[in-house]
Structures are given as C-alpha cells and as structure tokens.
Design a protein around this motif. Structure first.
Motif, mmCIF file in Angstrom:
data_model
loop_
_atom_site.group_PDB
_atom_site.id
_atom_site.type_symbol
_atom_site.label_atom_id
_atom_site.label_comp_id
_atom_site.label_asym_id
_atom_site.label_seq_id
_atom_site.Cartn_x
_atom_site.Cartn_y
_atom_site.Cartn_z
ATOM 1 N N ASN A 125 0.740 -1.369 -0.103
ATOM 2 C CA ASN A 125 0.063 0.419 0.116
ATOM 3 C C ASN A 125 0.818 0.885 -0.569
ATOM 4 N N TRP A 126 1.948 0.939 1.090
ATOM 5 C CA TRP A 126 3.047 2.495 0.659
ATOM 6 C C TRP A 126 3.435 2.628 -0.251
ATOM 7 N N LEU A 127 4.068 1.626 -1.008
ATOM 8 C CA LEU A 127 4.521 1.554 -2.515
ATOM 9 C C LEU A 127 3.870 1.879 -3.117
ATOM 10 N N ASP A 128 2.120 2.168 -3.657
ATOM 11 C CA ASP A 128 1.631 2.290 -4.478
ATOM 12 C C ASP A 128 1.016 2.839 -4.460
ATOM 13 N N ALA A 129 0.863 3.852 -2.872
ATOM 14 C CA ALA A 129 0.566 5.279 -2.725
ATOM 15 C C ALA A 129 1.593 6.501 -3.174
ATOM 16 N N TYR A 130 3.106 5.724 -2.686
ATOM 17 C CA TYR A 130 4.421 6.511 -3.701
ATOM 18 C C TYR A 130 4.044 6.542 -4.064
#
Length: 601
Positions: free
Chosen positions: A569-574
């Motif tokens: 989720n963090w990488l997709d949001a980034y």
C-alpha cells in the motif's frame, strides 16, 4: 570537475612519492607522519591543492588517512572503501587497514614497539582526533609531535588555492537574515559566558552569513574562517578578492573582512573566554589560543544544530529543487530504460547523460557530488567514481546502481535508484526487496520525540538481518539546504546520538552489496516533522518522516511475495503521488514511461 586522481596520477603515486616523504621524515627526525584526507576545515571534499592523501597514495575516497612509517604505510579506510582502496593504491607500497576496527594508536604500538616520534600537521587534525591517539599511545614511548607538512615540501606542482567569487544567498531562500542569525547565535555565546566563538566549518559560516561560493567541487562553499563575538559582530578571514562590493554591502558593517593570513594573529588578540569545537577545529587553533593565555571553552560549533533545523523558506526551496530534479530523473530513467537493454552503453555514458538531463533544467549550478554509477559488480563500491580506466559496459541482464544529485540555487538533492537492465537477475530480487522494505520502514516510521538516528537505524536493517545480511554504511546522513549534500550533526546511523527534530532533512538509503556480483541501494530524502495525533494514542509528542523525493522505484526487481500488505500500500501510494506530481511536467515519452512505472502492484 574534481581531478581524476585514479586515472591521471596513479602511475606517479606510491613508491616514488612515498620514498620522497621518507626522506623528509628522516630530515625532520621522525619515524612516521600522518597524511589525512582532511584540509584545515575538516570537510568531506577538499580542493585539489589539499588532496594530499590522493596525491601520495592514489586513494580518492572521501574519508581515510595514511600513516607512513619507514618500513610500512597503512591506508586506513572504513567499510565503504574496502574494495575501492585495493583498486586504487599500489599494494606493494601501501597496506589497507580496516578502520575503525583498527585504530591508529594500537596500530602504531604494534608497528613501533621501541617507540618513536610521529609527526602531524596541526592544521589538518582536530583536538579530539589527536587526543584519542595520544591516549591510546600512553606508556608506549611513541610521541606525537607537531611539524610542518611534509607532503607540501615534496609536492612540486601543487595547485593554487581556489579563487572562485562568493555570491549572495537571497533572503527568499534563506528565510532569515544574517543579522538575526548572528544575534541568535551570539545570544547563546553570552549565555555560556563566552566572549567569542571560533568557526572553522565553511558551511556553518556560509549559512550564518547567507553567502555561497564555488571553492570546492560539488559544494557551494567559500573557504574561510570566522570569529563570532558575543555582541554579534563577526570577523571573517578569507581571500578578499572573492568579495565584490555588492557582497560586502550584503555582509554589512557588523562583519569585518580580513585576509586569511590574519586568522592566527587574530586568535591571539581575542579577549575573554573563547569557544572552540574540539571535533572540527584544527589543533593549531588551540595552540594559538593557549599561547596567548586565553581560556578555551570546548563546545560544539554553535551553528551546527540551528543550520540543521530548516525553516519554512528553506524547506520550500528544497521541495522546489526536488520537484525539478525528479522531472530530470524521470526523463533520464525513461531514456535509460529504452537505451540500456540494447547494449553499447558504458558507465561514463550514463553519468554524462544524467548530468545532461539535469542541466536541461537550466537551473543546475553543479552536481551535488560525483555521480556514483556502478554497473554489475562495480555497484558494490559504495562511493565508486567511474574513470576511463574503470569504465564498465552496462550489460543487459545485470543491475545498475546510480546515486546522484544536483545543486540548485534553492536546494540540494541526493537520490539513488537501482534498476534492471533488460532481463532481471533472479538472485537480486530478494535482496532488492529487503532493501526496499527497510527504506519503507524509515519512510513510515513514527517515534517519540527525543530519539536519535541510532534508534531508527535498526528499522532499515531488520529485513536484511532476518536473511543474515547487512550493509557497512549508515542508513542516512543530514543534507544541507543549498549547501553540502552531507551535513552534520544528525544522521540515521548506529553511532549517532543526536536527537532527531523537526526541520532536519536526512537521506534514507539502506543497501546491500554482493562482492563480484551487484550493489543495491534505494535512496530518498526525508524531512522530520511533528507527527499528527492518532485516535487512541498517548499525549506524548511524536515525530514522523515526510518524503521529499518523488521518482519511481523499479517494480521489476521486487519479489512481491516478500512484501506485506502495508508495504504494498505504501509503494502504490508513493507511485500514485509520483505520477500526480511529476507526470504533468515531463515530455510525452517520459510521461508514457512514467505511467507504466507507477502502475499499482
């Protein structure tokens, strides 16, 4: 461009120069001599005139020193340079020494069992450094002694001092005028009962006076010394020719300019207690003050922490610089992804192209350090600088590590991306993913106010530790605002006890290096901020990181099975934020590439 000692000087390094140094040692009645990397300002970079360690040994790393004795010469380097030093020095003349595991005191005790005199230039070593060696030598019969610099005596074609003009750093970017800064720092001197503070770090002085220069490669600094008095008056010791009438007017009546030759006499003429930083001031400063009978208050450079706490104008400038730099990086990565898999590229080609994309912004002053571009096994060398002698092809089927940055009028950038060139090497996926997990952990961290970099450092290493792996450098360093890319005193490192605080800008760059195969590092810059309160949380003050770097991370190298849901989720949001911020500002071809690079996992 910083002189390429590896390719131009190596044939002359080693035995001939070492032999000449030993002749000078014999004439001076010495059994050894210290040759540090540092200049009188103790900065990371040195002017060509002060690159004595590289001139003698061929070693071009940014940290290290040599101790030359009559029968051996040790070149002391830390974990970042263990591979590099063996490639650069003549191993028949110089012996690499793992430092700090082996410190100079014990090494000298073993090498000089009957005692002896070892000389050092008191302008090139700090009080803390020499005191530590002297303590380790107690009872050994080995004496450390001040002496003239023996390298300067044999360096016939030593370059001239740098002479670049200084320039004004405008209020719109500095966020606070020099008079206010000087008044604030002088107030602290008075509170400590100090009449004057000696400043030897050029970045401290440039920050304090809102000036910049070009005396050193990659760092916008003016080489100078200063004394700040408790009434906020400052005496600046520098090459007067660097200061135009406009710049002198900017400094104002409360700043007195004097030639650098007047620095030592000026120290002797001070009145009252004088503050000196034992970690950065040359030994000779203490010698001068003690000879004049002054009371010395040993304390940290009073500008270090205030400079590290970036104000809103500095943060805005850094954000603008990072946006500009991200657009250049995306154009570069698009070009690299299209060109490299076809073959024919070399590391030099990549470095040249990347600088070209940054220069195309029409706002680049300089790169912020010599670009590290390691193809395949060259990526293992943490601070690798490609030369014509080491230039390696970028081979499809390998990975490429590119660590680079830019100096702009409004900010300093530093970013590392490790990318696949064509087919992805399967043995790189798991370590790449663990490095990514560590980078994400620092990016997502929340912690109680008062903790230091050493407290956060394990978060970045934990995924690698679980696989029996680690890396031999810190996780992050401080970064200046349109200043030095490496800035103290805060960092994310197991040896840093400086509490992290709002306004500090740090790198977040875990890595992994498999000798003979590849190097992996992923780096963003982050800003320390107050963390918002969470439902159900304690009332205690918490801090968090805000990302400043917005450039995609190579999804092809990720082992998705290793990522947790939160990490995905963090990488997709980034990546969604990278697309939102950068997508509208790049070329059509780069936009198409970026859309695919930022697609959700």
């Amino acid at each position: 461009m910083f002189q390429d000692f590896t390719s131009k000087s190596a044939p002359e390094n080693g035995p001939p120069r070492l032999a000449a140094l030993r002749v000078q040692m014999q004439r001076a009645g010495l059994d050894g001599f210290f040759v540090p990397r540092a200049d009188a300002h103790q900065g990371e970079y040195v002017a060509e005139r002060d690159a004595r360690l590289a001139w003698l040994t061929g070693f071009t790393g940014s940290a290290g020193f040599c101790i030359a004795l009559n029968d051996r010469a040790g070149v002391f380097v830390d974990g970042r340079y263990r591979v590099q030093v063996r490639a650069e020095v003549d191993l028949s003349a110089f012996t690499p020494v793992n430092w700090p595991e082996t410190k100079p005191g014990p090494w000298l005790r073993e090498a000089l069992p009957q005692g002896g005199r070892v000389g050092f230039d008191p302008w090139l070593h700090t009080r803390r450094e020499i005191a530590e060696v002297e303590k380790a030598l107690e009872g050994s019969g080995i004496e450390l002694t001040d002496c003239e610099n023996l390298i300067d005596a044999i360096w016939a074609d030593r370059p001239a001092p740098p002479s670049a003009p200084a320039r004004i750093h405008p209020m719109s970017l500095a966020g606070e005028d020099s008079a206010a800064k000087r008044a604030r720092i002088a107030r602290g001197l008075r509170q400590r009962g100090v009449a004057a503070g000696v400043l030897t770090l050029p970045d401290s002085i440039c920050w304090l006076l809102n000036i910049r220069g070009a005396d050193l490669p990659r760092n916008p600094l003016v080489q100078c010394f200063a004394v700040l008095h408790d009434n906020a008056h400052l005496t600046l010791f520098a090459d007067l020719a660097k200061f135009s009438p406009e710049l002198r007017a900017h400094l104002g009546a409360e700043v007195t300019l004097r030639p650098v030759e007047a620095f030592a006499p000026g120290l002797r003429s001070l009145i009252g207690p004088v503050q000196v930083d034992p970690a950065s001031a040359p030994v000779q400063i203490g010698r001068e003050l003690e000879a004049a009978g002054h009371q010395i208050v040993w304390a940290e450079d009073p500008c270090l922490l205030p400079k590290a706490y970036k104000n809103p104008a500095e943060i805005a400038g850094m954000e603008a610089a990072h946006h500009r730099d991200a657009c250049a990086m995306v154009e570069f990565l698009c070009w690299l992804d299209e060109t490299a898999p076809q073959g024919g590229l070399t590391e030099v080609d990549v470095v040249t192209a990347l600088e070209g994309f940054r220069r195309a912004t029409n706002q680049l002053i300089d790169i912020s350090f010599d670009t590290i571009c390691g193809a395949g096994p060259n990526g293992v060398i943490n601070h690798y600088r490609v030369t014509e002698a080491t230039n390696r092809p970028v081979i499809p089927g390998e990975i490429l590590l590119v660590d680079s940055g830019g100096q702009y009028a409004d900010g300093t950038t530093d970013i590392t991306r490790t990318v696949a060139v064509g087919p992805v090497p399967e043995d790189a996926r798991a370590p790449f993913t663990r490095v990514l997990q560590g980078m994400i952990a620092i990016s997502r961290a929340r912690w109680p106010k008062g903790l230091a970099g050493r407290d956060l450092d394990p978060l970045a290493r934990a995924p690698l530790w679980m696989a029996g792996q680690d890396y031999d450098h810190g996780t992050g360093h401080g970064v200046g605002a349109a200043l030095c890319v490496h800035e103290g005193p805060a960092r994310i490192s197991r040896i840093s006890d400086v509490p992290l605080a709002p306004g500090m800008i740090l790198s977040n760059e875990p890595g992994y290096y498999r000798e003979g195969a590849f190097g992996i590092r992923i780096e963003n810059l982050v800003l320390v901020e107050d963390a918002p309160a969470l439902p159900g949380g304690d009332a205690r003050a918490m801090l968090a990181m805000r990302t400043l770097t917005w450039v995609p991370i190579d999804r092809r190298l990720i082992d998705l099975d290793l990522l947790s849901g939160a990490e995905r989720n963090w990488l997709d949001a980034y990546h969604a934020e990278v697309w939102r911020r950068v997508g509208p500002h790049v070329s059509e071809a780069a936009r198409d590439w970026l859309r695919a690079a930022c697609a959700p996992l």
